[in-house]
Design an enzyme around this catalytic site. Structure first.
Site, short mmCIF file in Angstrom:
data_model
loop_
_atom_site.label_atom_id
_atom_site.label_comp_id
_atom_site.label_asym_id
_atom_site.label_seq_id
_atom_site.Cartn_x
_atom_site.Cartn_y
_atom_site.Cartn_z
N HIS A 43 3.26 -6.06 38.54
CA HIS A 43 3.32 -4.76 39.19
C HIS A 43 1.91 -4.25 39.34
O HIS A 43 1.00 -4.76 38.69
CB HIS A 43 4.13 -3.80 38.30
N HIS A 129 -5.50 -2.79 41.53
CA HIS A 129 -5.54 -4.25 41.38
C HIS A 129 -4.20 -4.73 40.83
O HIS A 129 -3.44 -3.95 40.26
CB HIS A 129 -6.65 -4.66 40.39
P1 2AM Z 1 -3.01 -3.79 34.20
O1 2AM Z 1 -2.70 -5.15 33.70
O2 2AM Z 1 -2.95 -3.67 35.68
O3 2AM Z 1 -4.24 -3.18 33.58
C1 2AM Z 1 1.93 -2.11 31.23
O4 2AM Z 1 1.48 -2.40 29.93
C2 2AM Z 1 0.79 -2.04 32.18
O5 2AM Z 1 -0.08 -0.96 31.84
C3 2AM Z 1 -0.07 -3.28 32.13
O6 2AM Z 1 0.35 -4.19 33.11
C4 2AM Z 1 -1.48 -2.79 32.37
O7 2AM Z 1 -1.80 -2.92 33.71
C5 2AM Z 1 -1.42 -1.31 32.14
N1 2AM Z 1 -2.34 -0.88 31.10
C6 2AM Z 1 -3.44 -0.11 31.30
N2 2AM Z 1 -4.04 0.15 30.17
C7 2AM Z 1 -3.35 -0.47 29.19
C8 2AM Z 1 -3.51 -0.56 27.77
N3 2AM Z 1 -4.50 0.06 27.12
N4 2AM Z 1 -2.63 -1.31 27.10
C9 2AM Z 1 -1.63 -1.96 27.75
N5 2AM Z 1 -1.42 -1.88 29.05
C10 2AM Z 1 -2.27 -1.15 29.78
#
Ligand code: 2AM
Length: 186
Positions: A43, A129
């Site tokens: 996602h 992204h």
């Molecule tokens: P990302 O991979 O695009 O950064 C669900 O956990 C979503 O939240 C992840 O796919 C991640 O997206 C985003 N996310 C952003 N900050 C996070 C954090 N500190 N810990 C876990 N997930 C994070």
């Protein structure tokens, strides 16, 4: 509850992105420290709320149930990069070559709603992204190797007409995401 808000992928985009992941993985020597995100769970994250206490959840669900005043738009996924851009990489991502400004507008509305619902969001700037893979450990040279097979033509084009509030439960089999609310773009 651990919550986040994201743009969902449609099935065609998921398939195309899965194919790109396979192509990029084939172009790499095995990098065991690189863990590819399952396309079924992929996602585009707009906001990560972190742990929200149960009494605060209804206000967040309400905030993400109201329409968002951004017209539905087309997102185009193309190019790849790593976070952080220098040094040992942690995230390998697929970029947004079309619809980025609409995604940023949508993120701003969502972030405003969440703040209004009492949520404190991370301060770091938002870079649209799709996370393709994560390294649990790496050296700086891993970035160039991983990007050797990066797609320079559009991988997928998809209409975006809603955003979803998800609960994320971390399990031994990987994260399990459950949709709690959906806001339609109008
Ligand atoms: P990302 O991979 O695009 O950064 C669900 O956990 C979503 O939240 C992840 O796919 C991640 O997206 C985003 N996310 C952003 N900050 C996070 C954090 N500190 N810990 C876990 N997930 C994070």
């Amino acid at each position: 509850m651990r919550l986040f808000v994201a743009i969902d992928l449609d099935d065609i985009a998921r398939q195309a992105i899965a194919q790109t992941q396979r192509r990029m993985a084939d172009a790499l020597d095995t990098d065991r420290a690189l863990k590819w995100v399952s396309p079924a769970r992929m996602h585009l994250t707009l906001a990560f709320l972190g742990e929200i206490s149960p009494p605060a959840v209804p206000a967040v669900v309400h905030a993400l149930s109201l329409n968002v005043d951004v017209r539905p738009f087309a997102a185009i996924f193309q190019n790849a990069g790593v976070f952080p851009p220098r040094g040992a990489p942690r995230v390998l991502w697929l970029g947004v070559a079309g619809g980025a400004s609409e995604i940023i507008d949508t993120q701003r509305v969502v972030a405003g709603r969440l703040t209004g619902a009492g949520v404190t969001l991370e301060r770091r700037p938002f870079h649209p992204h799709l996370t393709l893979a994560r390294w649990h450990s790496s050296r700086p040279a891993a970035a160039a190797r991983a990007l050797a097979g990066a797609p320079h033509t559009p991988v997928a084009r998809m209409n975006v007409d809603h955003v979803t509030l998800y609960e994320s439960r971390l399990t031994a089999g990987g994260p399990v995401y459950t949709a709690l609310a959906r806001a339609t773009l109008t």
